[in-house]
Enzyme design. Sequence first.
Site, PDB file in Angstrom:
ATOM      1  N   SER A  10       3.863   2.681   8.317  1.00  0.00           N
ATOM      2  CA  SER A  10       3.621   1.778   7.412  1.00  0.00           C
ATOM      3  C   SER A  10       4.929   1.203   6.684  1.00  0.00           C
ATOM      4  O   SER A  10       5.579   1.749   6.373  1.00  0.00           O
ATOM      5  CB  SER A  10       2.711   2.295   6.266  1.00  0.00           C
ATOM      6  OG  SER A  10       1.315   2.336   6.803  1.00  0.00           O
ATOM      7  N   GLY A  11       4.806  -0.304   6.418  1.00  0.00           N
ATOM      8  CA  GLY A  11       5.734  -0.836   5.545  1.00  0.00           C
ATOM      9  C   GLY A  11       7.186  -1.222   6.587  1.00  0.00           C
ATOM     10  O   GLY A  11       7.855  -1.710   6.158  1.00  0.00           O
TER      11      GLY A  11
ATOM     12  N   ASP B 254      -0.242  -7.877   1.819  1.00  0.00           N
ATOM     13  CA  ASP B 254       0.384  -6.402   1.657  1.00  0.00           C
ATOM     14  C   ASP B 254       2.070  -6.380   1.925  1.00  0.00           C
ATOM     15  O   ASP B 254       2.438  -5.734   2.756  1.00  0.00           O
ATOM     16  CB  ASP B 254      -0.165  -5.495   2.937  1.00  0.00           C
ATOM     17  CG  ASP B 254      -0.093  -3.988   2.726  1.00  0.00           C
ATOM     18  OD1 ASP B 254       0.412  -3.523   1.752  1.00  0.00           O
ATOM     19  OD2 ASP B 254      -0.433  -3.163   3.400  1.00  0.00           O
TER      20      ASP B 254
ATOM     21  N   HIS C 261       0.833  -1.121   0.155  1.00  0.00           N
ATOM     22  CA  HIS C 261      -0.046  -0.082   0.071  1.00  0.00           C
ATOM     23  C   HIS C 261       0.805   1.317  -0.024  1.00  0.00           C
ATOM     24  O   HIS C 261       0.211   2.448  -0.253  1.00  0.00           O
ATOM     25  CB  HIS C 261      -0.996   0.064   1.118  1.00  0.00           C
ATOM     26  CG  HIS C 261      -0.657   0.421   2.620  1.00  0.00           C
ATOM     27  ND1 HIS C 261      -0.248  -0.472   3.477  1.00  0.00           N
ATOM     28  CD2 HIS C 261      -0.307   1.518   2.971  1.00  0.00           C
ATOM     29  CE1 HIS C 261       0.138   0.109   4.722  1.00  0.00           C
ATOM     30  NE2 HIS C 261       0.170   1.518   4.073  1.00  0.00           N
TER      31      HIS C 261
END
Length: 303
Positions: free
Chosen positions: A227-228, A129, A78
């Site tokens: 995120s990530g 993801d 994402h």
Amino acid sequence: MELKGLLLVVSALSLAAPTSQYSCGQRSLVAPPGLSRIIGGQEAHEGAWPWQVSIQIQSRHHCGGTILNHLWVLTATHCFYKYLWVGRAHFRVLAGLTVLSAPGDHVQSRSISEVRMHQDYDDTTYDNDVTLLLLSSPFNFTDHVQPACTPHNVTHEVALNFSHCFISGWGSSYYKGRQLNRLQEAEVELVDRTTCNLSTWYNGLVTENMICAGQESGAVDACQGDSGGPLQCYSEDEERFYVVGVTSFGEECGLPHKPGVYARTSRFAGWLKTSQTSSASAAAHRPITGPICALLTAALMLL
Ligand SMILES: *[C@@H]1O[C@H](CO)[C@@H](O)[C@H](O)[C@H]1NC(C)=O
Ligand SMILES: *[C@@H]1O[C@H](CO)[C@@H](O)[C@H](O)[C@H]1NC(C)=O
Ligand SMILES: *[C@@H]1O[C@H](CO)[C@@H](O)[C@H](O)[C@H]1NC(C)=O
Ligand SMILES: *[C@@H]1O[C@H](CO)[C@@H](O)[C@H](O)[C@H]1NC(C)=O
């Protein structure tokens, strides 16, 4: 004669393995996690998470990521899915970084030569993801820049019997808050998948490819900008850290019964392996999928 053959093989192997100086998941500047728990987040010491990277768009922090080896970084799909139109040239991956505004001498910056998103990523459910980034040139491993380990499979993940898990990132400390300048860390607990999937928790949104972590009170959580980045857990038997999850989603941040949800690395062990070995040209010639095509068109129309 046999011994000589063996010696030759051994020396050939050591030539082919520049990682020998630093094996995965070990940090040389910070002691192993102790018995005391960190309640809430705190600032990370320099070198505490040497596999943590900052993925930046035009020098602004965009997402976190984890170094797997000299050339590959693991992050969330994402982080790229809706940003492909930005163009690879505007992205940078920074390792050895603690303070965003003061990178310092230990920082290594690389551009991205390929983005390999998981082919089954679902942008509505966040299933699968995970994305791999191939760097334009390899990271040099130092005390500040090192790779994390990844579980070999689901059985291995369970057998590692992790004692302490941590999240790290430059994300804001509250929902819709500003990013932080210094890398933060927090200790979290892995939440049983069945519990996390209950109607009062994530109500069926949790798949086998996800892992939940946080604290039931909601006092500790990953937030935007994390995120990530890694959910990293310590194996006391092996005395090393494994990246067990990739920060994926959560409902706001730090709400009770709404822990962070992470892509479960052990479920992608095979994908990680084949994606790193499949040739660049094969990936480049894969047809662009529908939604990405549509996004690119939309982006062009905006221009
Ligand atoms: C990385 O190592 C290579 C080879 O040893 C060297 O040429 C290069 O300058 C190093 N890069 C950094 C950023 O330290
Ligand atoms: C899982 O990984 C472990 C450790 O590498 C290995 O011994 C085992 O055979 C693997 N199991 C499966 C089902 O692949
Ligand atoms: C897992 O670790 C705990 C301590 O953290 C220990 O009590 C338990 O025996 C371990 N289980 C296995 C299967 O090694
Ligand atoms: C979570 O709940 C949904 C809906 O009940 C179900 O389809 C799914 O298999 C569950 N996930 C797990 C990991 O059990």
